[in-house]
Enzyme design. Structure first.
Site, PDB file in Angstrom:
ATOM      1  N   HIS A 100      -0.432  43.207  12.045  1.00  0.00           N
ATOM      2  CA  HIS A 100      -0.289  42.859  13.464  1.00  0.00           C
ATOM      3  C   HIS A 100      -1.533  42.150  14.022  1.00  0.00           C
ATOM      4  CE1 HIS A 100       1.386  44.517  17.567  1.00  0.00           C
ATOM      5  NE2 HIS A 100       1.160  43.221  17.591  1.00  0.00           N
ATOM      6  N   TYR A 150       2.731  49.117  20.628  1.00  0.00           N
ATOM      7  CA  TYR A 150       3.503  49.003  21.860  1.00  0.00           C
ATOM      8  C   TYR A 150       3.669  50.363  22.539  1.00  0.00           C
ATOM      9  CZ  TYR A 150       4.638  44.500  19.721  1.00  0.00           C
ATOM     10  OH  TYR A 150       4.555  43.274  19.116  1.00  0.00           O
TER      11      TYR A 150
END
Ligand code: NAD
Length: 319
Positions: A128, A65
């Site tokens: 992820h 992110y």
């Protein structure tokens, strides 16, 4: 935890068999990395503090992110508060097209995240977007490496995240995990998480985290960011829903998020936040009930695109 005046007490739910109790609303920290547009770092910090003061205890982030920016900003905001919260981050994804699920990268990645997050342990460490990896590697190398980190005390629990729900089940069957993070598969626009993933999680008492209750911005007044992968028709319906709600003096985001919070098994719904007014608005939802009549009306609008998905991951992992 004393809630700010006027705000209802936060409900908590067990996160599978971890022994952790997580707040019904979880703080998604990707917006802190400017993923949804530029944010003010001091306002982001205030949003994190306000969330903690009001009982939000699960914070989810990733090195991906904002290409480490979100972890850095969250780490700053958590100084002096780290032990009040449950901290979740991830490994394996480092850019739009950058993936590395090798054990070597997992071991290096955890130390980098610990440094950015200014802590010496992570409560929940997740691989992820596993659908972008070679699933044999995820099962036989990534998850075992994460379990090693658990033995070393660097992480307390291990999970996986991803978009195709069947892939999450496939991986978790082969390499047991403590949590499953699914995104954009259960909200006003879609419910197929409940077909395969929820029954599996429930049966095996695995913590289920539902992310992106606002469908990564589609169910907001602002609308979806430019990078959004949803088909054009889905984004268009999102804008229509926002108008319908606005005409009735309601906010689409509140309705959409409240709907997610009503899920009977999900431990926590992650919503991306970077502003104090969003935190306040989302906390307000604890005192309202879903308007079932309005929901039925919106269902008619949503029907043409309900359960519409997009491809994600390697061709062999798309489901
Ligand atoms: P989301 O559906 O939570 O939407 C975020 C957007 O909604 C942001 O633009 C935010 O500013 C806005 N928003 C939040 N509250 C609002 C309100 N009350 N009114 C209007 N707008 C509001 O999408 P997300 O942030 O991508 O998902 C939530 C979190 O879940 C992420 O931050 C991340 O932590 C996690 N997540 C994980 C994965 C994964 O592991 N693969 C994928 C998606 C999300």
């Amino acid at each position: 935890m004393t809630p700010a005046s006027g705000v209802c007490a936060m409900p908590y739910r067990p996160l599978g068999r971890t022994g952790l109790d997580v707040s019904l609303i979880g703080f998604g920290a990707s917006p802190l990395g400017d993923v949804f547009g530029k944010t003010d770092p001091s306002e982001g910090k205030r949003a994190v503090h306000l969330a903690i003061e009001n009982g939000i205890n699960l914070f989810d982030v990733s090195p991906y992110y904002g290409l480490t920016l979100a972890e850095e900003r969250l780490g700053e905001a958590l100084v002096g508060k780290r032990n009040q919260i449950i901290l979740a981050t991830k490994c394996g994804r480092y850019g739009v097209d950058q993936f590395d699920f090798s054990a070597k990268r997992v071991f290096a990645s955890v130390d980098e995240s610990l440094q950015r997050l200014k802590t010496d342990y992570i409560d929940l460490y997740q691989a992820h977007d596993v659908e972008f990896g070679d699933l044999n590697q995820v099962i036989n190398e990534t998850i075992p490496a994460m379990r090693k980190l658990q033995e070393q005390g660097k992480v307390r629990f291990v999970g996986i995240s991803g978009y195709p729900v069947k892939v999450l089940v496939q991986v978790a069957k082969a390499a047991p995990v403590d949590t499953l993070l699914s995104y954009c598969r259960y909200n006003l626009l879609i419910n197929d998480m409940d077909v395969d993933l929820t029954p599996f999680a429930k049966e095996n008492e695995i913590g289920l985290i539902n992310a992106a209750g606002l469908h990564m911005g589609v169910l907001t007044e602002e609308g979806a960011p430019a990078w959004h992968p949803a088909p054009h028709a889905v984004q268009k319906i999102g804008r229509e829903l926002a108008v319908t709600c606005r005409e009735r003096g309601l906010n689409i985001s509140s309705l959409a998020l409240r709907y997610c919070l009503d899920h009977p098994y999900v431990s926590t719904t992650l919503v991306g936040m970077s502003k104090t007014n969003q935190v306040r608005q989302n906390l307000e939802l604890l005192r309202i009930k879903t308007d079932l009549k309005l929901l039925a009306e919106l269902r008619q609008v949503i029907a043409p695109v309900f359960n519409r998905v997009w491809p994600s991951g390697r061709a062999e992992n798309r489901s």
